[in-house]
Scaffold this motif. Structure first.
Motif: not given
Length: 262
Positions: A34-45
């Motif tokens: 949703q808007p404002g949610d954090q997308i997976p970080s570089e390390n998570e990807l």
């Protein structure tokens, strides 16, 4: 758990960073993010897709360049608000959203926040509120904070908070745009055990509120109480949200079923 997207995608010639970015953009389009949610970080990807840090970084840049997210320095990459009318979606029952705070949530969604403090005073006596049929009391002294919250110069929230100065001494010296929830946890080491919230609707008439209304307009009224260890109430809030600017969602957490005995 590894994501099998890169091995099952229809076009094996597609660059990995493109495939990753398309997968995350699809999660945004379906509402999983949703808007404002954090997308997976570089390390998570890197961990999820078993790719290099260069590929992960390029995937995040691709998502941002297409206007689906923005990077907030030192915090991460967040889904932008792309709704046509720029409605703000807020989720009741989400500790994550509460912890992030109003100010940072607007920044994450791509808005420019502004606060105008109307009142910041110390009340020697306590304050009480009835929420969900329960009576919540904060013993004095209490800090009363009344402020107007803006997004891109549009008033969207008229907020009043009462915060315990017994549990949070000198909190009145802290800037008002902070996430108070984080302050309770990090600065005062309080363990939040419960957040009670009710949402109702009230019709506001022009020239009777802080909102600049041309006609009678519905407003959401949020009453909440933040409770910490030993049933101590650290915060009580009553806020008005501009009804034309908001949508609310609710998170339900069903009780875990006991595991069958074997």
């Amino acid at each position: 758990m590894k994501d099998t997207l890169l091995t099952t995608a229809g076009d094996p010639r597609k660059a990995k960073f493109i495939a990753i970015s398309e997968r995350i953009i699809e999660r945004i389009k379906t509402g999983e993010l949703q808007p404002g949610d954090q997308i997976p970080s570089e390390n998570e990807l890197i961990k999820t897709y078993n790719v290099s840090n260069t590929t992960a970084r390029k995937a995040l840049l691709e998502i941002e360049s297409k206007g689906w997210a923005r990077r907030v320095k030192g915090k991460g990459t967040y889904v932008l608000n792309r709704t046509e009318d720029h409605h703000l979606l807020r989720t009741l029952g989400s500790i994550y959203a509460t912890r992030r705070g109003f100010h940072d949530s607007l920044i994450a969604e791509g808005f420019t926040p502004k606060n105008i403090v109307l009142e910041k005073t110390i009340l020697p006596d306590g304050i009480s509120s009835e929420i969900n049929g329960r009576h919540f009391i904060i013993e004095g002294p209490v800090m009363k904070l009344h402020q107007l919250r803006y997004a891109d110069d549009i008033l969207i929230k008229d907020e009043v908070k009462y915060i315990s100065l017994q549990l949070c001494p000198k909190i009145n010296r802290i800037p008002t745009e902070v996430s108070y929830f984080k302050v309770y946890e990090n600065a005062y080491h309080l363990q939040i055990t419960e957040v009670q919230q009710t949402l109702s609707v009230r019709i506001l008439e022009p020239n009777t509120t802080n909102f600049d209304l041309a006609r009678p307009t519905a407003a959401f009224v949020l009453d909440s109480a933040v409770v910490c260890t030993n049933d101590k109430v650290v915060e009580i809030e009553q806020s008005y949200y501009h009804g034309d600017k908001y949508k609310f969602a609710v998170i339900a957490n069903p009780e875990k079923q006991p595991r069958p005995m074997v």
